[in-house]
Design a protein around this motif. Structure first.
Motif, PDB file in Angstrom:
ATOM      1  N   MET A  42       0.824  -1.208   0.000  1.00  0.00           N
ATOM      2  CA  MET A  42       0.000   0.000   0.000  1.00  0.00           C
ATOM      3  C   MET A  42       0.860   1.260   0.000  1.00  0.00           C
ATOM      4  SD  MET A  42      -2.974  -1.237   2.658  1.00  0.00           S
ATOM      5  CE  MET A  42      -3.834   0.333   2.614  1.00  0.00           C
ATOM      6  N   VAL A  43       1.955   1.241   0.771  1.00  0.00           N
ATOM      7  CA  VAL A  43       2.850   2.400   0.809  1.00  0.00           C
ATOM      8  C   VAL A  43       3.503   2.617  -0.548  1.00  0.00           C
ATOM      9  CG1 VAL A  43       4.989   3.308   1.799  1.00  0.00           C
ATOM     10  CG2 VAL A  43       3.289   2.240   3.281  1.00  0.00           C
ATOM     11  N   LEU A  44       4.061   1.548  -1.118  1.00  0.00           N
ATOM     12  CA  LEU A  44       4.763   1.685  -2.386  1.00  0.00           C
ATOM     13  C   LEU A  44       3.812   2.004  -3.536  1.00  0.00           C
ATOM     14  CD1 LEU A  44       7.276  -1.264  -1.976  1.00  0.00           C
ATOM     15  CD2 LEU A  44       7.768   1.174  -1.827  1.00  0.00           C
ATOM     16  N   ALA A  45       2.616   1.430  -3.502  1.00  0.00           N
ATOM     17  CA  ALA A  45       1.634   1.754  -4.533  1.00  0.00           C
ATOM     18  C   ALA A  45       1.206   3.216  -4.441  1.00  0.00           C
ATOM     19  CB  ALA A  45       0.418   0.836  -4.410  1.00  0.00           C
ATOM     20  N   GLY A  46       1.136   3.731  -3.201  1.00  0.00           N
ATOM     21  CA  GLY A  46       0.789   5.140  -3.023  1.00  0.00           C
ATOM     22  C   GLY A  46       1.851   6.085  -3.550  1.00  0.00           C
ATOM     23  N   LEU A  47       3.100   5.619  -3.567  1.00  0.00           N
ATOM     24  CA  LEU A  47       4.200   6.447  -4.074  1.00  0.00           C
ATOM     25  C   LEU A  47       4.378   6.326  -5.580  1.00  0.00           C
ATOM     26  CD1 LEU A  47       6.888   5.728  -1.326  1.00  0.00           C
ATOM     27  CD2 LEU A  47       5.504   7.789  -1.577  1.00  0.00           C
ATOM     28  N   TRP A  48       3.620   5.434  -6.196  1.00  0.00           N
ATOM     29  CA  TRP A  48       3.815   5.140  -7.617  1.00  0.00           C
ATOM     30  C   TRP A  48       3.743   6.401  -8.479  1.00  0.00           C
ATOM     31  CZ3 TRP A  48       4.895   0.565 -10.174  1.00  0.00           C
ATOM     32  CH2 TRP A  48       4.728   0.582 -11.558  1.00  0.00           C
ATOM     33  N   LYS A  49       2.760   7.257  -8.198  1.00  0.00           N
ATOM     34  CA  LYS A  49       2.567   8.437  -9.053  1.00  0.00           C
ATOM     35  C   LYS A  49       3.694   9.452  -8.914  1.00  0.00           C
ATOM     36  CE  LYS A  49      -0.373  10.966  -5.753  1.00  0.00           C
ATOM     37  NZ  LYS A  49      -1.684  11.616  -5.582  1.00  0.00           N
ATOM     38  N   TRP A  50       4.479   9.344  -7.827  1.00  0.00           N
ATOM     39  CA  TRP A  50       5.575  10.279  -7.632  1.00  0.00           C
ATOM     40  C   TRP A  50       6.866   9.762  -8.270  1.00  0.00           C
ATOM     41  CZ3 TRP A  50       3.627  14.627  -5.919  1.00  0.00           C
ATOM     42  CH2 TRP A  50       2.489  14.593  -5.095  1.00  0.00           C
ATOM     43  N   MET A  51       6.859   8.533  -8.720  1.00  0.00           N
ATOM     44  CA  MET A  51       8.046   7.939  -9.304  1.00  0.00           C
ATOM     45  C   MET A  51       8.052   8.148 -10.819  1.00  0.00           C
ATOM     46  SD  MET A  51       9.690   6.637  -6.792  1.00  0.00           S
ATOM     47  CE  MET A  51       9.456   6.041  -5.103  1.00  0.00           C
ATOM     48  N   PRO A  52       9.242   8.225 -11.426  1.00  0.00           N
ATOM     49  CA  PRO A  52       9.287   8.281 -12.892  1.00  0.00           C
ATOM     50  C   PRO A  52       8.723   6.996 -13.473  1.00  0.00           C
ATOM     51  CG  PRO A  52      11.480   7.914 -11.974  1.00  0.00           C
ATOM     52  CD  PRO A  52      10.579   8.242 -10.819  1.00  0.00           C
ATOM     53  N   PRO A  53       8.072   7.078 -14.623  1.00  0.00           N
ATOM     54  CA  PRO A  53       7.495   5.874 -15.224  1.00  0.00           C
ATOM     55  C   PRO A  53       8.561   4.791 -15.404  1.00  0.00           C
ATOM     56  CG  PRO A  53       6.779   7.835 -16.397  1.00  0.00           C
ATOM     57  CD  PRO A  53       7.845   8.276 -15.442  1.00  0.00           C
ATOM     58  N   PRO A  54       8.358   3.611 -14.812  1.00  0.00           N
ATOM     59  CA  PRO A  54       9.390   2.571 -14.897  1.00  0.00           C
ATOM     60  C   PRO A  54       9.378   1.883 -16.253  1.00  0.00           C
ATOM     61  CG  PRO A  54       7.479   1.734 -13.716  1.00  0.00           C
ATOM     62  CD  PRO A  54       7.194   3.181 -14.009  1.00  0.00           C
ATOM     63  N   ARG A  55      10.541   1.380 -16.616  1.00  0.00           N
ATOM     64  CA  ARG A  55      10.630   0.551 -17.811  1.00  0.00           C
ATOM     65  C   ARG A  55       9.890  -0.757 -17.557  1.00  0.00           C
ATOM     66  NH1 ARG A  55      13.603  -3.756 -18.851  1.00  0.00           N
ATOM     67  NH2 ARG A  55      14.951  -3.434 -17.040  1.00  0.00           N
ATOM     68  N   ARG A  56       9.131  -1.207 -18.532  1.00  0.00           N
ATOM     69  CA  ARG A  56       8.409  -2.461 -18.383  1.00  0.00           C
ATOM     70  C   ARG A  56       9.414  -3.619 -18.298  1.00  0.00           C
ATOM     71  NH1 ARG A  56       3.200  -4.052 -19.872  1.00  0.00           N
ATOM     72  NH2 ARG A  56       2.898  -2.016 -20.880  1.00  0.00           N
ATOM     73  N   PRO A  57       9.321  -4.464 -17.264  1.00  0.00           N
ATOM     74  CA  PRO A  57      10.259  -5.587 -17.163  1.00  0.00           C
ATOM     75  C   PRO A  57      10.096  -6.534 -18.339  1.00  0.00           C
ATOM     76  CG  PRO A  57       9.111  -5.229 -15.074  1.00  0.00           C
ATOM     77  CD  PRO A  57       8.414  -4.387 -16.104  1.00  0.00           C
ATOM     78  N   THR A  58      11.186  -7.108 -18.761  1.00  0.00           N
ATOM     79  CA  THR A  58      11.133  -8.093 -19.826  1.00  0.00           C
ATOM     80  C   THR A  58      10.504  -9.390 -19.303  1.00  0.00           C
ATOM     81  OG1 THR A  58      13.304  -9.027 -19.312  1.00  0.00           O
ATOM     82  CG2 THR A  58      13.240  -7.121 -20.791  1.00  0.00           C
ATOM     83  N   ARG A  59      10.174 -10.287 -20.224  1.00  0.00           N
ATOM     84  CA  ARG A  59       9.577 -11.555 -19.817  1.00  0.00           C
ATOM     85  C   ARG A  59      10.535 -12.341 -18.923  1.00  0.00           C
ATOM     86  NH1 ARG A  59       6.807 -14.954 -24.489  1.00  0.00           N
ATOM     87  NH2 ARG A  59       5.683 -12.952 -24.507  1.00  0.00           N
ATOM     88  N   GLN A  60      11.821 -12.308 -19.249  1.00  0.00           N
ATOM     89  CA  GLN A  60      12.810 -13.011 -18.429  1.00  0.00           C
ATOM     90  C   GLN A  60      12.905 -12.386 -17.032  1.00  0.00           C
ATOM     91  OE1 GLN A  60      14.231 -15.747 -19.287  1.00  0.00           O
ATOM     92  NE2 GLN A  60      15.649 -16.005 -17.576  1.00  0.00           N
ATOM     93  N   GLU A  61      12.856 -11.050 -16.960  1.00  0.00           N
ATOM     94  CA  GLU A  61      12.910 -10.368 -15.658  1.00  0.00           C
ATOM     95  C   GLU A  61      11.681 -10.693 -14.820  1.00  0.00           C
ATOM     96  OE1 GLU A  61      15.594  -6.414 -16.709  1.00  0.00           O
ATOM     97  OE2 GLU A  61      13.433  -6.387 -17.042  1.00  0.00           O
ATOM     98  N   VAL A  62      10.526 -10.827 -15.454  1.00  0.00           N
ATOM     99  CA  VAL A  62       9.316 -11.184 -14.713  1.00  0.00           C
ATOM    100  C   VAL A  62       9.467 -12.566 -14.093  1.00  0.00           C
ATOM    101  CG1 VAL A  62       6.859 -11.729 -14.943  1.00  0.00           C
ATOM    102  CG2 VAL A  62       7.790  -9.684 -16.038  1.00  0.00           C
ATOM    103  N   ARG A  63      10.086 -13.492 -14.812  1.00  0.00           N
ATOM    104  CA  ARG A  63      10.315 -14.826 -14.249  1.00  0.00           C
ATOM    105  C   ARG A  63      11.202 -14.749 -13.014  1.00  0.00           C
ATOM    106  NH1 ARG A  63      11.473 -16.360 -19.823  1.00  0.00           N
ATOM    107  NH2 ARG A  63       9.630 -17.270 -20.826  1.00  0.00           N
TER     108      ARG A  63
END
Length: 291
Positions: A42-63
């Motif tokens: 909840m804390v980190l999700a609340g800070l999401w809008k204050w963070m720069p847009p993250p790069r989408r993780p690759t399929r390998q990174e998601v694994r």
């Protein structure tokens, strides 16, 4: 900045064991771990809008993120309060001192990275000190199976260090933590609330405050800082933080009337000397490498 984060994480992580002990007055280990992850999410999700847009993780990174969430977050988060409630926060807190040794051992097959002579001396010296602490466990009649479970926690942390450094170095630290605690929330909270009754006679207010502090300080804030250290300085440097964590855990245990022996104190002082040996070697190597 990295050294300040190193000390901050040591204090916060060392304090988390006494928080687990107090949370266990009312909650079971799965519930503690699940609520801890939920608060952090909840804390980190609340800070999401204050963070720069993250790069989408690759399929390998998601694994790798999924493996990290299960083996590096969900399992040890649930195992630690289980062990703390049975054997004390100070003694279980000492077990994380094995992380640097296990990091060195795992880094050989995983990364094909071999420690320097000074680093190996420091890690093995720390292991010798930890053997003294393990002897304390046998004298306390802790079953061998419980000691093995206690050792599984630093093994998970060593795996976390190496995986994050090697395979997730390009993923923003807050995104790594947010993903892992979100998965931990889904895995742990439903079974915890469904199977573990809440003991409202054990000091519910203190238990709730402890879980909240675990989620916000020990997870959302501290782990983001730790991932940053890990990505910038490497697995061995980050792993050495777990030589300082037990000192804080033992001090909290002593303040909470847990037994602290002279042998434990001498062993922990020996551990701190070994930390200095490794950190000085890392500092010299970093200085030679330049900015």
């Amino acid at each position: 900045m990295d050294h300040l984060l190193f000390l901050l994480f040591s204090v916060v992580a060392g304090s988390s064991f006494i928080l687990m002990k107090k949370a266990a007055l009312c909650f079971g280990p799965l519930t503690i771990a699940g609520l801890r992850c939920l608060c952090a999410m909840m804390v980190l999700a609340g800070l999401w809008k204050w963070m720069p847009p993250p790069r989408r993780p690759t399929r390998q990174e998601v694994r790798w993120l999924l493996a990290l969430a299960v083996g590096g977050y969900a399992y040890p988060f649930a195992m630690m309060p289980y062990l703390v409630s049975r054997h004390g926060s100070g003694f279980i807190g000492m077990m994380v001192c094995f992380v640097p040794l296990m990091t060195v051992l795992l880094s050989i097959p995983m990364l094909r990275a071999f420690p320097t002579r000074a680093q190996l001396m420091g890690v093995l010296g720390g292991l010798g000190c930890m053997a003294v602490i393990m002897a304390e466990g046998t004298e306390r009649s802790i079953p061998p199976g419980q000691l093995i479970l206690a050792l599984s926690v630093p093994l998970c942390f060593a795996y976390t260090n190496l995986t994050t450094r090697q395979f997730l170095g390009a993923v923003p630290p807050y995104l790594v933590t947010l993903f892992c605690v979100a998965v931990g929330t889904l895995l742990l909270t439903p079974p915890g609330l469904a199977t573990e009754p809440i003991d409202e006679t054990g000091g519910l207010a203190l238990a709730v405050a402890s879980v909240l502090t675990l989620g916000v300080a020990s997870t959302a804030v501290a782990l983001v800082a730790f991932v940053r250290i890990l990505q910038r300085r490497g697995a061995l440097y980050a792993g050495m933080v777990t030589y300082l964590v037990p000192l804080v855990a033992v001090l909290w245990g002593w303040a909470d009337a847990e037994e602290v022996t002279l042998r434990q104190i001498l062993a922990l002082l020996g551990v701190l000397v070994m930390v200095a040996v490794v950190q000085l070697d890392l500092a010299r190597r970093h200085a030679r490498a330049g900015p």
